[in-house]
Structures are given as structure tokens and as C-alpha cells.
Design a protein around this motif. Structure first.
Motif: not given
Length: 270
Positions: A148-154
Motif C-alpha cells: 500500500l505504501i508503494i502504490i500510494a507513493v508512486y
């Protein structure tokens, strides 16, 4: 859902087979003939046969042939859909702009490859006997903090930040527009350059390769060096505007990357 090394190798074999057959073992005359003749093109079926043989040889197991056959048939169906779309687009070319034509071509290509990879993923789960675990896998994806962190930041690093930068620099954009630039800039190029550079910087921050960001900054500075030396007030204003936008873009990407790393330490690796 834990994946063993042997199961992961099957996925890599499927992807390599797709890349080989779709890009290295498909020739330009095949593509042109398929676009002209559609389902009547012999090269369409030769292409599907190439996919079947390449995938079958790379998997190296006789028991996999039904799955490989299903994958080849699905590849034929997806290619037929793309060929029909491309033929319709080619007919519209005299009546449409080239940028619009290029965007649609890219869109169809991306959708075509996404469909192929989606089917490959399903076939892979079937081969490793995990097809019934898709709901569980999806639940793990949407509840995994790291994912979720990866999806959000990108996601934030693409167009949301572009909109914020656009609003923040609107005053300078208006000043430049009143100076009547020559209009030689590529349409929307600045937006896409910003998106790509932010994605690169976020990735570099996530893997803690901060030194590489300096090379990216230097490369962009060299591109703009000649413009900054021109004795033209309009060009100088534009260079200053680009510098402001670049700093905002780089700064936001670095902050997103650092924020993601902080969240990783708090919720993933702790």
C-alpha cells in the motif's frame, strides 16, 4: 501466499517466452500483414504457433501442453482484438491528428500487453495449483502495508504532484504566455518529463541511491545550459520557470521517497 523458487521460475519462463515470441520472433512483415489482412493473415497463426512452441520448450514439461494451448488460443483472441482496433485507427489517420493517433496506438499496445500478462498470471497460478487462492492473494495485497505504501507513493508522485506544481507556478506560466513563445515545445512533454523524473527519483530514494539523483540533476542542467546562455528575455524567463518547476518536482519526489522509507521502517520492518 508463499511462493517457492521453483514456482517463481515457472512464472519467469512464461514471461520470457512471451517476450521472445512477441518481440524477438515476430518480424515487421508479419505485423504489417496482420494489420492488412486481419484474421486472414497466415502470419497471425504462425505467430500464435511460435508462442506455443516457445512457451512449451521453455517450460520443458509435456504435462503442461493443455495450459500452453489455452494460453496460445487466448493470445490469438487478444491479438485479433488489437488488430481490429489498429485497422480501425489506421482508417481514421487521414481525418485525425498524429498526436491523437500516437496516443491511441500506445493505449492499444499497453492494453494488449496487459491482457497477455494477465492471462499469463492466471496460467501460472493454475500451473502451480494456486488458482483457487486468488481471493486470498488479493486480500494480502490490499492489506499489506508495504504494498500500500508503494502504490500510494508512486500514485502521488505522478499526476497529483503535477497538478500541485501547476497550481503553484500558475503565476509564472501566465507571465511566460504573455511573451508569445514560438510554440516549438512538444505538447504535454513537460508534464510527462516531470512524471518520469519523479518516478525515477522516488525509486532511487527507496533503494537509498541518493548519489544517482545528482547525475539526474546534472543531466537535466546540461540540456538547459544552451538556453540559459541565449540573450533573450523570454527564454530566460522560461528557463527560470523550468528551474522552479524542476526544484518543486525533485523536492516533492525526494520527500515522498523519504516519507515512504520512514513508513517502511515504522510499519514493515519493525
Amino acid at each position: 501466499m508463499a511462493i517457492s523458487t521453483s514456482q517463481f521460475i515457472v512464472l519467469i519462463q512464461l514471461v520470457i517466452a512471451h517476450v521472445l515470441a512477441d518481440f524477438f520472433l515476430q518480424f515487421e512483415e508479419w505485423v504489417k500483414d496482420k494489420e492488412e489482412k486481419g484474421v486472414r493473415s497466415k502470419y497471425l497463426y504462425l505467430h500464435v504457433l511460435t508462442h506455443f512452441l516457445t512457451t512449451f520448450l521453455l517450460l520443458g514439461e509435456l504435462k503442461y501442453w493443455p495450459a500452453v494451448l489455452f494460453l496460445s488460443i487466448s493470445h490469438w483472441l487478444i491479438d485479433v482484438c488489437k488488430i481490429k482496433k489498429d485497422k480501425g485507427l489506421n482508417k481514421q489517420l487521414p481525418h485525425t491528428t498524429f498526436p491523437h493517433y500516437s496516443r491511441l496506438k500506445l493505449k492499444y499496445f499497453v492494453l494488449d500487453q496487459f491482457a497477455h500478462l494477465f492471462v499469463i498470471g492466471l496460467i501460472w497460478l493454475y500451473l502451480i495449483q494456486r488458482l483457487g487462492e486468488i481471493p486470498t492473494l488479493w486480500q494480502e495485497v490490499i492489506t499489506n502495508p508495504g504494498t500500500l505504501i508503494i502504490i500510494a507513493v508512486y500514485g502521488l508522485g505522478t499526476f497529483p504532484v503535477a497538478i500541485v506544481i501547476d497550481i503553484a507556478t500558475r503565476e509564472w506560466q501566465m507571465q511566460i504566455s504573455t511573451d508569445k513563445l514560438d510554440g516549438n515545445d512538444l505538447a504535454n512533454a513537460g508534464i510527462w518529463i516531470g512524471v518520469l523524473e519523479r518516478l525515477i527519483i522516488i525509486t532511487l530514494v527507496l533503494v537509498e541511491q541518493y548519489e544517482s539523483i545528482g547525475f539526474l540533476i546534472a543531466a537535466k542542467s546540461l540540456i538547459r545550459f544552451s538556453e540559459s546562455n541565449q540573450k533573450n528575455a523570454t527564454v530566460n524567463k522560461k528557463s527560470e520557470y523550468i528551474l522552479i518547476g524542476t526544484l518543486l518536482s525533485y523536492g516533492s519526489a525526494i520527500l515522498l521517497g523519504v516519507g515512504a522509507n520512514t513508513l517502511f521502517k515504522l510499519f514493515v520492518t519493525s
